[in-house]
Write a protein that holds these residues in place. Structure first.
Motif, PDB file in Angstrom:
ATOM      1  N   UNK A  45       0.847  -1.193   0.000  1.00  0.00           N
ATOM      2  CA  UNK A  45       0.000   0.000   0.000  1.00  0.00           C
ATOM      3  C   UNK A  45       0.883   1.245   0.000  1.00  0.00           C
ATOM      4  N   UNK A  46       1.805   1.297   0.958  1.00  0.00           N
ATOM      5  CA  UNK A  46       2.688   2.460   1.065  1.00  0.00           C
ATOM      6  C   UNK A  46       3.776   2.427  -0.009  1.00  0.00           C
ATOM      7  N   UNK A  47       4.130   1.244  -0.460  1.00  0.00           N
ATOM      8  CA  UNK A  47       5.076   1.141  -1.567  1.00  0.00           C
ATOM      9  C   UNK A  47       4.508   1.733  -2.836  1.00  0.00           C
ATOM     10  N   UNK A  48       3.227   1.474  -3.098  1.00  0.00           N
ATOM     11  CA  UNK A  48       2.597   2.012  -4.296  1.00  0.00           C
ATOM     12  C   UNK A  48       2.479   3.527  -4.216  1.00  0.00           C
ATOM     13  N   UNK A  49       2.126   4.049  -3.048  1.00  0.00           N
ATOM     14  CA  UNK A  49       2.009   5.501  -2.885  1.00  0.00           C
ATOM     15  C   UNK A  49       3.368   6.161  -3.098  1.00  0.00           C
ATOM     16  N   UNK A  50       4.433   5.549  -2.539  1.00  0.00           N
ATOM     17  CA  UNK A  50       5.787   6.079  -2.741  1.00  0.00           C
ATOM     18  C   UNK A  50       6.153   6.074  -4.218  1.00  0.00           C
ATOM     19  N   UNK A  51       5.792   5.007  -4.922  1.00  0.00           N
ATOM     20  CA  UNK A  51       6.082   4.919  -6.353  1.00  0.00           C
ATOM     21  C   UNK A  51       5.353   6.003  -7.138  1.00  0.00           C
ATOM     22  N   UNK A  52       4.135   6.312  -6.723  1.00  0.00           N
ATOM     23  CA  UNK A  52       3.369   7.359  -7.403  1.00  0.00           C
ATOM     24  C   UNK A  52       4.041   8.719  -7.238  1.00  0.00           C
ATOM     25  N   UNK A  53       4.694   8.936  -6.094  1.00  0.00           N
ATOM     26  CA  UNK A  53       5.345  10.218  -5.829  1.00  0.00           C
ATOM     27  C   UNK A  53       6.752  10.252  -6.423  1.00  0.00           C
ATOM     28  N   UNK A  54       7.488   9.152  -6.286  1.00  0.00           N
ATOM     29  CA  UNK A  54       8.884   9.130  -6.718  1.00  0.00           C
ATOM     30  C   UNK A  54       9.106   8.726  -8.153  1.00  0.00           C
ATOM     31  N   UNK A  55       8.179   7.968  -8.717  1.00  0.00           N
ATOM     32  CA  UNK A  55       8.308   7.526 -10.099  1.00  0.00           C
ATOM     33  C   UNK A  55       9.615   6.800 -10.370  1.00  0.00           C
ATOM     34  N   UNK A  56      10.209   7.075 -11.503  1.00  0.00           N
ATOM     35  CA  UNK A  56      11.446   6.406 -11.913  1.00  0.00           C
ATOM     36  C   UNK A  56      12.679   6.927 -11.173  1.00  0.00           C
ATOM     37  N   UNK A  57      12.489   7.929 -10.327  1.00  0.00           N
ATOM     38  CA  UNK A  57      13.632   8.501  -9.615  1.00  0.00           C
ATOM     39  C   UNK A  57      14.016   7.700  -8.377  1.00  0.00           C
ATOM     40  N   UNK A  58      13.143   6.777  -7.971  1.00  0.00           N
ATOM     41  CA  UNK A  58      13.418   6.000  -6.761  1.00  0.00           C
ATOM     42  C   UNK A  58      13.223   4.505  -7.025  1.00  0.00           C
ATOM     43  N   UNK A  59      13.836   3.706  -6.164  1.00  0.00           N
ATOM     44  CA  UNK A  59      13.587   2.267  -6.131  1.00  0.00           C
ATOM     45  C   UNK A  59      12.771   1.975  -4.879  1.00  0.00           C
ATOM     46  N   UNK A  60      11.658   1.269  -5.026  1.00  0.00           N
ATOM     47  CA  UNK A  60      10.780   0.979  -3.905  1.00  0.00           C
ATOM     48  C   UNK A  60      10.734  -0.512  -3.647  1.00  0.00           C
ATOM     49  N   UNK A  61      10.856  -0.881  -2.382  1.00  0.00           N
ATOM     50  CA  UNK A  61      10.715  -2.277  -1.999  1.00  0.00           C
ATOM     51  C   UNK A  61       9.712  -2.374  -0.862  1.00  0.00           C
TER      52      UNK A  61
END
Length: 343
Positions: A45-61
C-alpha cells in the motif's frame, strides 16, 4: 477462534497525516547501484504511494506484498533487516499494525527518516494538525472512527518517540482506508524525497499534486455516496474498512466486541455472536463487508446469515491487488459500495 490467512487462490475470486516519526538522515547505502534513492515500505500500500510520488527517480521495496502474509503477525527475516538498513526513506503504518517494522528499524541501526502513517490521522492521540504541509485546507475531513462502533477520539498518551510503535486502545490503525489521511502521508513522502534529493524536489511535488487530485476524486465519490445513503447501516467482520464507510456517511452496526475479537484472532463471546446474528437478521443492515485475506468460524457464520437474509457481501483487502494502484483500488472499493447500496 482461529484467524486464518486465506490463500491467494481463494482471493482470486474476491470482489471487489501530524508529524513524520523517527526522523533522521539518509545513510551511505541509501541509493542503489543505479544511483536511485531506496525507499522501503512495510506493505505494498505504502510502496505504491511512494512509487506514485517518486516515479522512476526511486527504487521501492515493499516487505509485505502477498495476501497470504499478515502484517499483524509477520516475522521479519535477516533479508528484511538488510533491506531496511540500506533504505534512504522508510514508510510504515504504525499503531501496532506492522510492529515488525519497528523491531527491524531499531535492530538495523538505520538513520533514514521514517514516515509513520497513523500519525497523520486526525484521530491520532495528540494530533492537533498537520504542521506546515497541510493537504488542501478546504477539504472535508473524513470521519475517522475508532475500532468500536462509535467514532470517539481515543484518550491516550505516549512519548512521541514511541507514538507510532504500539497499539493504541480505541484507535483504528487501518488508516490507509482514509483517503484524507493518505493525502497527508503522500505529501510528507514528497517532502522527505525533496529533502533527500533536492535536485528533483519539483518533480516529487508535481507527482504529489497529481496523486492528490486522484484522492480528491475518491473523496468526491464518497461525498456522492454520502448524499444518497447517509445513515444506512453496514456490518464489518473487522474494522479494516471503517474509515471509508464513515466517510460515505454509513453507520457501523457491528458490535465492537465482535470485530475486535475477529481481528485479534480471539473467540467471539457467545452473547456477542448472538447479538451479531440478530443485527444481521433484523433487515436494517444493507451490506456485510469482510476482510478477504482472513477468515474463521465466526466470520463464516455471519456470512452465512447475511446470505440467508439476502444481504450482499463485499470483500475488501488489506493490500493493493495485482494490477491496481492505491487510487484505482480505493476508487473500486467506493464503486463497489455504491453499486451494492443502489440495488
Amino acid at each position: 477462534m482461529t484467524r486464518r490467512i486465506l490463500a491467494p487462490l481463494a482471493l482470486a475470486a474476491a470482489s471487489v497525516l501530524a508529524l513524520a516519526g523517527c526522523a533522521g538522515s539518509a545513510g551511505p547505502a541509501a541509493t542503489s547501484d543505479d544511483g536511485k534513492l531506496q525507499v522501503v515500505a512495510s506493505t505494498n500500500v505504502y510502496g505504491d504511494i511512494a512509487s506514485a510520488i517518486g516515479g522512476d527517480l526511486i527504487d521501492v521495496q515493499s516487505i509485505i506484498t502477498s495476501f497470504a502474509q499478515d502484517p499483524h503477525s509477520y516475522e521479519a527475516s535477516a533479508r528484511d533487516q538488510l533491506t531496511v538498513s540500506r533504505a534512504g526513506l522508510i514508510i510504515e503504518n504504525g499503531g501496532g499494525y506492522d510492529a515488525f517494522m519497528d523491531a527491524i528499524i531499531e535492530s538495523s541501526g538505520t538513520e533514514a527518516p521514517v514516515i509513520t502513517a497513523v500519525e497523520f490521522s486526525h484521530d491520532w492521540p495528540g494530533n492537533d494538525g498537520h504542521g506546515d504541509h497541510d493537504h488542501d485546507a478546504d477539504a472535508t475531513d473524513a470521519a475517522s472512527p475508532s475500532t468500536s462502533s462509535g467514532a470517539e477520539t481515543p484518550e491516550a498518551s505516549a512519548d512521541h518517540d514511541h507514538a507510532g510503535h504500539d497499539h493504541v486502545e480505541g484507535f483504528n490503525e487501518h488508516v490507509w482506508y482514509d483517503p484524507h489521511t493518505i493525502a497527508h502521508v503522500a505529501e510528507e513522502i514528497a517532502h522527505e524525497l525533496g529533502e533527500l534529493d533536492a535536485a528533483n524536489a519539483a518533480t516529487y511535488q508535481a507527482n504529489y499534486e497529481t496523486f492528490a487530485a486522484g484522492i480528491e476524486g475518491i473523496e468526491g465519490s464518497l461525498d456522492a455516496l454520502k448524499a444518497q445513503h447517509a445513515g444506512e447501516k453496514v456490518f464489518v467482520t473487522e474494522p479494516v474498512p471503517l474509515y471509508l464507510t464513515a466517510a460515505a456517511g454509513l453507520e457501523n452496526a457491528t458490535p465492537a466486541a465482535f470485530s475486535e475479537a475477529v481481528e485479534e484472532g480471539q473467540d467471539v463471546p457467545a452473547a456477542t455472536l448472538l447479538d451479531a446474528g440478530r443485527i444481521i437478521s433484523s433487515g436494517d443492515v444493507r451490506v456485510l463487508i469482510v476482510n478477504a485475506q482472513t477468515g474463521g468460524a465466526e466470520t463464516d457464520e455471519v456470512i452465512s446469515k447475511a446470505k440467508a437474509a439476502g444481504i450482499p457481501v463485499l470483500e475488501f483487502t488489506e493490500l493493493v491487488p495485482d494490477g491496481d494502484t492505491y487510487l484505482t483500488w480505493m476508487q473500486a472499493n467506493v464503486a463497489a459500495l455504491a453499486d451494492t447500496l443502489s440495488r
